[in-house]
Design a protein around this motif. Structure first.
Motif, PDB file in Angstrom:
ATOM      1  N   MET A 141      12.235  14.846  27.369  1.00 27.29           N
ATOM      2  CA  MET A 141      12.694  14.455  28.694  1.00 27.29           C
ATOM      3  C   MET A 141      11.591  13.653  29.380  1.00 27.29           C
ATOM      4  SD  MET A 141      13.636  16.918  31.935  1.00 27.29           S
ATOM      5  CE  MET A 141      15.137  17.550  31.284  1.00 27.29           C
ATOM      6  N   SER A 142      11.963  12.527  29.951  1.00 24.29           N
ATOM      7  CA  SER A 142      10.969  11.702  30.626  1.00 24.29           C
ATOM      8  C   SER A 142      10.516  12.377  31.921  1.00 24.29           C
ATOM      9  CB  SER A 142      11.542  10.318  30.933  1.00 24.29           C
ATOM     10  OG  SER A 142      12.432  10.389  32.027  1.00 24.29           O
ATOM     11  N   LEU A 143       9.397  11.924  32.406  1.00 30.53           N
ATOM     12  CA  LEU A 143       8.828  12.497  33.622  1.00 30.53           C
ATOM     13  C   LEU A 143       9.735  12.252  34.826  1.00 30.53           C
ATOM     14  CD1 LEU A 143       6.356  14.129  34.144  1.00 30.53           C
ATOM     15  CD2 LEU A 143       5.051  12.073  34.449  1.00 30.53           C
ATOM     16  N   LYS A 144      10.352  11.060  34.874  1.00 27.68           N
ATOM     17  CA  LYS A 144      11.258  10.756  35.993  1.00 27.68           C
ATOM     18  C   LYS A 144      12.486  11.662  35.955  1.00 27.68           C
ATOM     19  CE  LYS A 144      12.189   6.392  36.283  1.00 27.68           C
ATOM     20  NZ  LYS A 144      12.256   4.930  36.263  1.00 27.68           N
ATOM     21  N   ALA A 145      13.012  11.930  34.766  1.00 29.60           N
ATOM     22  CA  ALA A 145      14.173  12.825  34.646  1.00 29.60           C
ATOM     23  C   ALA A 145      13.791  14.250  35.036  1.00 29.60           C
ATOM     24  CB  ALA A 145      14.707  12.792  33.224  1.00 29.60           C
ATOM     25  N   GLN A 146      12.590  14.656  34.642  1.00 33.12           N
ATOM     26  CA  GLN A 146      12.120  15.993  35.012  1.00 33.12           C
ATOM     27  C   GLN A 146      11.976  16.116  36.523  1.00 33.12           C
ATOM     28  OE1 GLN A 146       8.394  17.144  33.231  1.00 33.12           O
ATOM     29  NE2 GLN A 146       8.299  19.039  34.383  1.00 33.12           N
ATOM     30  N   LEU A 147      11.462  15.066  37.158  1.00 31.69           N
ATOM     31  CA  LEU A 147      11.327  15.070  38.617  1.00 31.69           C
ATOM     32  C   LEU A 147      12.694  15.191  39.293  1.00 31.69           C
ATOM     33  CD1 LEU A 147       8.571  12.374  39.047  1.00 31.69           C
ATOM     34  CD2 LEU A 147       8.469  14.685  39.981  1.00 31.69           C
ATOM     35  N   THR A 148      13.681  14.475  38.774  1.00 33.75           N
ATOM     36  CA  THR A 148      15.029  14.534  39.332  1.00 33.75           C
ATOM     37  C   THR A 148      15.617  15.935  39.184  1.00 33.75           C
ATOM     38  OG1 THR A 148      15.349  12.206  38.791  1.00 33.75           O
ATOM     39  CG2 THR A 148      17.318  13.479  39.277  1.00 33.75           C
ATOM     40  N   ASP A 149      15.442  16.527  37.995  1.00 33.68           N
ATOM     41  CA  ASP A 149      15.940  17.892  37.778  1.00 33.68           C
ATOM     42  C   ASP A 149      15.238  18.885  38.694  1.00 33.68           C
ATOM     43  OD1 ASP A 149      17.649  16.969  35.853  1.00 33.68           O
ATOM     44  OD2 ASP A 149      16.490  17.736  34.145  1.00 33.68           O
ATOM     45  N   ASP A 150      13.920  18.732  38.831  1.00 30.21           N
ATOM     46  CA  ASP A 150      13.167  19.642  39.695  1.00 30.21           C
ATOM     47  C   ASP A 150      13.562  19.468  41.161  1.00 30.21           C
ATOM     48  OD1 ASP A 150      11.926  20.601  37.476  1.00 30.21           O
ATOM     49  OD2 ASP A 150       9.986  19.650  37.856  1.00 30.21           O
ATOM     50  N   MET A 151      13.924  18.233  41.531  1.00 29.48           N
ATOM     51  CA  MET A 151      14.367  18.003  42.903  1.00 29.48           C
ATOM     52  C   MET A 151      15.672  18.746  43.161  1.00 29.48           C
ATOM     53  SD  MET A 151      14.775  14.459  45.067  1.00 29.48           S
ATOM     54  CE  MET A 151      16.042  13.735  44.084  1.00 29.48           C
ATOM     55  N   LYS A 152      16.589  18.684  42.212  1.00 30.46           N
ATOM     56  CA  LYS A 152      17.857  19.408  42.352  1.00 30.46           C
ATOM     57  C   LYS A 152      17.624  20.909  42.427  1.00 30.46           C
ATOM     58  CE  LYS A 152      20.424  15.878  39.830  1.00 30.46           C
ATOM     59  NZ  LYS A 152      21.028  15.532  38.534  1.00 30.46           N
ATOM     60  N   THR A 153      16.733  21.409  41.579  1.00 25.66           N
ATOM     61  CA  THR A 153      16.415  22.832  41.575  1.00 25.66           C
ATOM     62  C   THR A 153      15.803  23.258  42.906  1.00 25.66           C
ATOM     63  OG1 THR A 153      15.975  22.696  39.205  1.00 25.66           O
ATOM     64  CG2 THR A 153      15.153  24.640  40.339  1.00 25.66           C
ATOM     65  N   ALA A 154      14.890  22.448  43.426  1.00 23.72           N
ATOM     66  CA  ALA A 154      14.240  22.763  44.705  1.00 23.72           C
ATOM     67  C   ALA A 154      15.256  22.748  45.849  1.00 23.72           C
ATOM     68  CB  ALA A 154      13.113  21.768  44.983  1.00 23.72           C
ATOM     69  N   MET A 155      16.220  21.827  45.784  1.00 23.21           N
ATOM     70  CA  MET A 155      17.269  21.783  46.815  1.00 23.21           C
ATOM     71  C   MET A 155      18.086  23.070  46.793  1.00 23.21           C
ATOM     72  SD  MET A 155      19.001  18.051  46.705  1.00 23.21           S
ATOM     73  CE  MET A 155      18.084  16.558  46.893  1.00 23.21           C
ATOM     74  N   LYS A 156      18.502  23.465  45.584  1.00 26.70           N
ATOM     75  CA  LYS A 156      19.329  24.660  45.451  1.00 26.70           C
ATOM     76  C   LYS A 156      18.582  25.918  45.864  1.00 26.70           C
ATOM     77  CE  LYS A 156      22.216  22.708  41.825  1.00 26.70           C
ATOM     78  NZ  LYS A 156      22.498  22.664  40.381  1.00 26.70           N
ATOM     79  N   ALA A 157      17.274  25.956  45.568  1.00 22.47           N
ATOM     80  CA  ALA A 157      16.472  27.136  45.876  1.00 22.47           C
ATOM     81  C   ALA A 157      15.975  27.140  47.323  1.00 22.47           C
ATOM     82  CB  ALA A 157      15.283  27.223  44.920  1.00 22.47           C
ATOM     83  N   GLY A 158      16.134  26.030  48.019  1.00 14.99           N
ATOM     84  CA  GLY A 158      15.700  25.943  49.405  1.00 14.99           C
ATOM     85  C   GLY A 158      14.192  25.851  49.561  1.00 14.99           C
ATOM     86  N   GLU A 159      13.507  25.313  48.560  1.00 18.44           N
ATOM     87  CA  GLU A 159      12.050  25.155  48.604  1.00 18.44           C
ATOM     88  C   GLU A 159      11.716  23.838  49.302  1.00 18.44           C
ATOM     89  OE1 GLU A 159      10.882  25.319  44.518  1.00 18.44           O
ATOM     90  OE2 GLU A 159      11.459  27.411  44.311  1.00 18.44           O
ATOM     91  N   LYS A 160      11.605  23.888  50.625  1.00 17.02           N
ATOM     92  CA  LYS A 160      11.425  22.670  51.417  1.00 17.02           C
ATOM     93  C   LYS A 160      10.109  21.946  51.115  1.00 17.02           C
ATOM     94  CE  LYS A 160      14.166  23.839  55.563  1.00 17.02           C
ATOM     95  NZ  LYS A 160      15.397  23.831  54.915  1.00 17.02           N
ATOM     96  N   ASP A 161       9.017  22.704  50.967  1.00 18.16           N
ATOM     97  CA  ASP A 161       7.716  22.063  50.712  1.00 18.16           C
ATOM     98  C   ASP A 161       7.724  21.328  49.383  1.00 18.16           C
ATOM     99  OD1 ASP A 161       6.808  23.113  53.081  1.00 18.16           O
ATOM    100  OD2 ASP A 161       5.816  24.840  52.148  1.00 18.16           O
ATOM    101  N   ARG A 162       8.195  22.006  48.346  1.00 13.26           N
ATOM    102  CA  ARG A 162       8.234  21.406  47.001  1.00 13.26           C
ATOM    103  C   ARG A 162       9.176  20.200  46.992  1.00 13.26           C
ATOM    104  NH1 ARG A 162      10.883  23.741  41.982  1.00 13.26           N
ATOM    105  NH2 ARG A 162       9.957  22.538  40.324  1.00 13.26           N
ATOM    106  N   LEU A 163      10.310  20.338  47.639  1.00 14.51           N
ATOM    107  CA  LEU A 163      11.279  19.248  47.715  1.00 14.51           C
ATOM    108  C   LEU A 163      10.661  18.027  48.396  1.00 14.51           C
ATOM    109  CD1 LEU A 163      14.158  18.207  47.309  1.00 14.51           C
ATOM    110  CD2 LEU A 163      14.770  19.285  49.475  1.00 14.51           C
TER     111      LEU A 163
END
Length: 148
Positions: free
Chosen positions: A1-23
């Motif tokens: 998985m490319s770094l950009k794809a990982q960032l996109t996935d992590d952004m979705k995860t952070a949104m769902k988890a409500g992690e505002k700082d990480r997002l």
């Protein structure tokens, strides 16, 4: 998985988890990547994305030192937290011994013997150590080896 794809996935995860700082930090990273892609009209590969991340960490370290000099510990703490999030996407850093091994190999490869040959060494080492070592430290170690 490319770094950009990982960032996109992590952004979705952070949104769902409500992690505002990480997002927020992931959005800053994506904005910096997009900015560079638009400016240069290219699609960044993982190596270029790592360069963007390293630049962001360096900017934040500079900011921390400036905030501490101005006695603004609150702002310095925010920058340190951002550094932690960005560092999660960077490869593990090499220790000084591993860097010295790479320098010795580059010296053997290029035949460098004096400080005037530092440019040749850095040209060989920079692609090898990109994202894995602080190039300022690499430069310092090269100077020590070539001078001594």
């Amino acid at each position: 998985m490319s770094l950009k794809a990982q960032l996109t996935d992590d952004m979705k995860t952070a949104m769902k988890a409500g992690e505002k700082d990480r997002l927020g930090v992931i959005r800053l990273i994506n904005a910096a990547i997009k900015q560079r892609e638009v400016d240069e009209r290219i699609e960044l590969d993982d190596a270029a994305v790592l360069a963007v991340l390293e630049k962001m960490v360096k900017q934040r370290k500079d900011s921390v030192s400036q905030f501490e000099a101005a006695n603004r510990e609150d702002l310095a703490a925010i920058e340190r937290a951002e550094i932690v999030f960005i560092d999660a996407y960077l490869p593990a850093k090499l220790d000084e011994a591993a860097i010295n091994v790479a320098i010795d190999a580059a010296i053997a490869q290029t035949g460098a013997s004096s400080p005037a040959d530092m440019g040749k060494l850095m040209g060989v080492l920079k692609p090898q150590l990109a994202g894995q070592a602080d190039m300022g430290l690499v430069s310092k170690l090269i100077k020590q080896k070539l001078a001594g």
